[in-house]
Design a protein around this motif. Structure first.
Motif, short mmCIF file in Angstrom:
data_model
loop_
_atom_site.label_atom_id
_atom_site.label_comp_id
_atom_site.label_asym_id
_atom_site.label_seq_id
_atom_site.Cartn_x
_atom_site.Cartn_y
_atom_site.Cartn_z
N GLY A 160 -51.52 117.86 -35.78
CA GLY A 160 -52.96 117.63 -35.63
C GLY A 160 -53.51 118.23 -34.35
N ASP A 167 -49.14 117.13 -23.64
CA ASP A 167 -48.00 116.69 -24.45
C ASP A 167 -46.83 116.43 -23.52
N GLN A 204 -41.46 118.77 -37.38
CA GLN A 204 -40.61 117.62 -37.73
C GLN A 204 -40.00 117.66 -39.13
N ASP A 216 -50.87 110.97 -37.82
CA ASP A 216 -50.08 109.75 -38.08
C ASP A 216 -50.62 108.52 -37.35
C1 LIG Z 1 -37.84 113.77 -40.11
C2 LIG Z 1 -39.26 113.94 -40.59
C3 LIG Z 1 -39.52 114.63 -41.76
C4 LIG Z 1 -40.83 114.80 -42.20
N1 LIG Z 1 -41.07 115.50 -43.36
C5 LIG Z 1 -42.34 115.76 -43.74
C6 LIG Z 1 -42.62 116.57 -44.86
O1 LIG Z 1 -41.71 117.06 -45.53
N2 LIG Z 1 -43.93 116.83 -45.19
C7 LIG Z 1 -44.96 116.30 -44.45
O2 LIG Z 1 -46.12 116.58 -44.75
N3 LIG Z 1 -44.73 115.50 -43.40
C8 LIG Z 1 -43.45 115.22 -43.02
N4 LIG Z 1 -43.20 114.43 -41.93
C9 LIG Z 1 -44.35 113.80 -41.27
C10 LIG Z 1 -45.06 114.79 -40.37
O3 LIG Z 1 -44.14 115.39 -39.49
C11 LIG Z 1 -46.13 114.04 -39.63
O4 LIG Z 1 -47.04 113.51 -40.56
C12 LIG Z 1 -46.88 114.95 -38.68
O5 LIG Z 1 -46.01 115.44 -37.69
C13 LIG Z 1 -48.03 114.19 -38.03
O6 LIG Z 1 -48.69 115.05 -37.14
P1 LIG Z 1 -49.38 114.45 -35.84
O7 LIG Z 1 -50.11 115.57 -35.22
O8 LIG Z 1 -50.10 113.21 -36.17
O9 LIG Z 1 -48.18 113.99 -34.89
P2 LIG Z 1 -46.88 114.77 -34.41
O10 LIG Z 1 -46.68 116.03 -35.13
O11 LIG Z 1 -45.79 113.75 -34.43
O12 LIG Z 1 -47.21 115.13 -32.90
C14 LIG Z 1 -47.38 114.13 -31.92
C15 LIG Z 1 -47.27 114.81 -30.55
O13 LIG Z 1 -47.73 113.89 -29.57
C16 LIG Z 1 -46.88 113.93 -28.45
N5 LIG Z 1 -46.99 112.61 -27.81
C17 LIG Z 1 -46.86 111.41 -28.40
N6 LIG Z 1 -47.11 110.42 -27.54
C18 LIG Z 1 -47.40 111.02 -26.36
C19 LIG Z 1 -47.74 110.52 -25.07
N7 LIG Z 1 -47.85 109.20 -24.82
N8 LIG Z 1 -47.94 111.40 -24.08
C20 LIG Z 1 -47.84 112.74 -24.31
N9 LIG Z 1 -47.53 113.26 -25.52
C21 LIG Z 1 -47.33 112.41 -26.52
C22 LIG Z 1 -45.51 114.22 -29.03
O14 LIG Z 1 -44.65 114.81 -28.08
C23 LIG Z 1 -45.86 115.18 -30.18
O15 LIG Z 1 -45.81 116.52 -29.76
C24 LIG Z 1 -41.91 114.24 -41.47
C25 LIG Z 1 -41.64 113.53 -40.30
C26 LIG Z 1 -40.32 113.39 -39.85
C27 LIG Z 1 -40.05 112.62 -38.57
#
Ligand SMILES: Cc1cc2nc3c(=O)[nH]c(=O)nc-3n(C[C@H](O)[C@H](O)[C@H](O)COP(=O)(O)OP(=O)(O)OC[C@H]3O[C@@H](n4cnc5c(N)ncnc54)[C@H](O)[C@@H]3O)c2cc1C
Length: 467
Positions: free
Chosen positions: A21, A40, A48, A306
């Motif tokens: 995101g 980050d 992931q 998420d």
């Molecule tokens: C093993 C696994 C398999 C998956 N398989 C799939 C799949 O096949 N298809 C699919 O659509 N989705 C899949 N997912 C889910 C998908 O990865 C997530 O839905 C997606 O990554 C969410 O994106 P996001 O941007 O919300 O968070 P994320 O991609 O998790 O990014 C969060 C970021 O925030 C940073 N962060 C967090 N807290 C802090 C803080 N306090 N200070 C500084 N930085 C911080 C982290 O370092 C990270 O870089 C999977 C997840 C996992 C764990």
């Protein structure tokens, strides 16, 4: 310490998290009249969905991570800092971070999720998880080190525990990991470990529910289940692991399975940042957001991906924690932020489900597309490869992944079976952690320790124990 982020005449949008995101949002704001600050705790973006392939030696860690600074090269309005965000003070528009305070005009939380151990302390302490690159590399070292250990022991019970892998959670991560491990048992391990009796090796997938891949169609669930069974994965439904001590995974007060490898993939919580009112949090620590991704009760704090719980008519329990949800919300929020800056009313977000997929092993994947289109097998597997290759960030990562996959396909083997971070002491000093792991090695003649919340019936118990 000074963050050294220059003041700007333009509004400052601070984005916490550069996952799916945060990355998309920052890119979408490249030409917007704002200053973008991305924070980050890591200096890389992590893909992931392919972590399990790093854990099983199929992909290099480097091919699923990409340096954040390289992604944003040339984006003039953006400043990136590696920092841990520790809290938010909404009344002062201020973030507290490990490198100092950072002010914002608009704050976007894109912090993703954390493993949910459901308060089961012994599992949190002793099981393996797979949520980050260090987790995946540690898991790989751990699995291969236990195979090495299995060669060395003359105690049959200890060898069986070392050769038993229990994966908890039948979602995509659990299914993909179990399938990959079973494939490794069939393809690579007989060549690497001819002295081990791999008939003894058990891969057990445990889930509380009645099927794998719960959010997918019944057809996909059944196909995935069949693929797993064909690979020799033991499936145990309606089964809850309640504690894990001394390499014993308990599913009732007195019944357990001995395993040195318990992998927890049973759920996630939102990674909310402290400082927001409790009312804004859901039970699993996501943030209630409206259809503009605005956090409940706030005027300039947004959450995407998420960590955001957005309820829609079609999804009353909130949109799923998937990468496309995070990316679509990011693109939509980029447009809405610009509307807000121009004093226009933001628009409601609508999720476009383009399909879900899961891979079990080579030539075996399941795909659900909108309008109840389902396909599987070789074409599902090809679709999975193609989509993941497109989504990987950076040409180098795509090329390396393609080479690794091609090698694995034609050689029936994962290339990267390295123990990078050994957990057991060798001749050299591996420090405190190694000593802790060794201290946790069970005495196979000791009585079981007391455990929490016993409940399952004996039929399920004997089934899991393989009686
Ligand atoms: C093993 C696994 C398999 C998956 N398989 C799939 C799949 O096949 N298809 C699919 O659509 N989705 C899949 N997912 C889910 C998908 O990865 C997530 O839905 C997606 O990554 C969410 O994106 P996001 O941007 O919300 O968070 P994320 O991609 O998790 O990014 C969060 C970021 O925030 C940073 N962060 C967090 N807290 C802090 C803080 N306090 N200070 C500084 N930085 C911080 C982290 O370092 C990270 O870089 C999977 C997840 C996992 C764990």
């Amino acid at each position: 310490m000074d963050t050294n982020i220059p003041l700007s005449a333009q509004p400052r949008v601070v984005i916490v998290g550069c996952g799916f995101g945060g990355l998309k949002l920052a890119q979408a704001l490249a030409d917007a009249p704002v200053q973008v600050v991305v924070i980050d705790r890591n200096n890389y973006h992590n893909f992931q969905p392919l972590l399990y392939q790093v854990a099983t030696g199929a992909l290099e860690a480097d091919s699923i991570a990409y340096p954040i600074r390289k992604i944003f090269t040339g984006q003039q309005n953006l400043f990136f800092r590696v920092a841990d965000v520790q809290g938010v003070v909404p009344a002062r528009n201020l973030l507290q971070t490990s490198i100092g305070e950072i002010s914002y005009d608009y704050l976007v939380l894109a912090t993703g999720s954390l493993t949910n151990f459901f308060g089961l302390e012994s599992i949190e302490r002793n099981a393996r998880q797979i949520k980050s690159i260090p987790n995946a590399l540690n898991l790989r070292s751990f699995l291969f080190e236990n195979l090495e250990q299995a060669l060395l022991t003359s105690n049959p019970a200890e060898r069986q525990a070392l050769l038993t892998i229990v994966v908890v959670g039948g979602g995509p991560t659990g299914v993909e990991l179990s399938g990959s491990l079973a494939e490794m048992r069939r393809g690579v391990l007989p060549k690497d470990y001819p002295e081990l009796d791999l008939q003894q090796m058990r891969i057990i997938l445990v889930d509380e529910g009645a099927a794998v891949l719960k959010p997918m169609s019944t057809a996909s669930q059944q196909d995935a289940q069949r693929y797993l069974e064909e690979l020799g994965v033991e499936l145990h439904f309606h089964t809850t692991i309640r504690s894990y001590e001394h390499k014993r995974a308990y599913f009732s007060a007195t019944e357990y399975i001995e395993t040195a490898n318990l992998i927890w993939a049973a759920g996630v919580n939102g990674a909310a940042v402290p400082g927001l009112p409790d009312e804004a949090l859901t039970r699993n620590k996501r943030l209630h957001v409206n259809r503009w991704n605005l956090v409940q009760g706030q005027t300039n704090i947004f959450a995407i991906g998420d960590v955001a719980s957005m309820v829609t008519e079609a999804m009353p329990k909130g949109l799923p924690m998937l990468a496309p949800v995070a990316q679509q919300q990011a693109s939509h929020l980029a447009a809405n932020l610009q509307r807000l800056i121009h004093q226009q009313q933001p628009l409601n977000f609508t999720y476009r489900n383009k399909g879900v997929m899961a891979i079990v092993s080579r030539n075996q994947a399941v795909v659900d597309l909108p309008k109840q289109v389902h396909f599987k097998g070789f074409f599902g597997w090809l679709a999975w490869l193609f989509i993941h290759l497109i989504l990987l960030v950076g040409f180098r990562n795509k090329a390396v992944a393609l080479v690794d996959w091609a090698f694995a396909y034609f050689s029936s083997g994962q290339a990267l079976r390295l123990i990078i971070q050994p957990l057991r002491p060798r001749g050299d000093d591996l420090g405190k952690r190694a000593a802790e792991v060794l201290a946790a090695t069970p005495d196979y003649t000791a009585p079981p320790p007391a455990i929490q919340e016993p409940s399952l019936n004996s039929q399920e118990a004997s089934c899991l124990a393989g009686d």
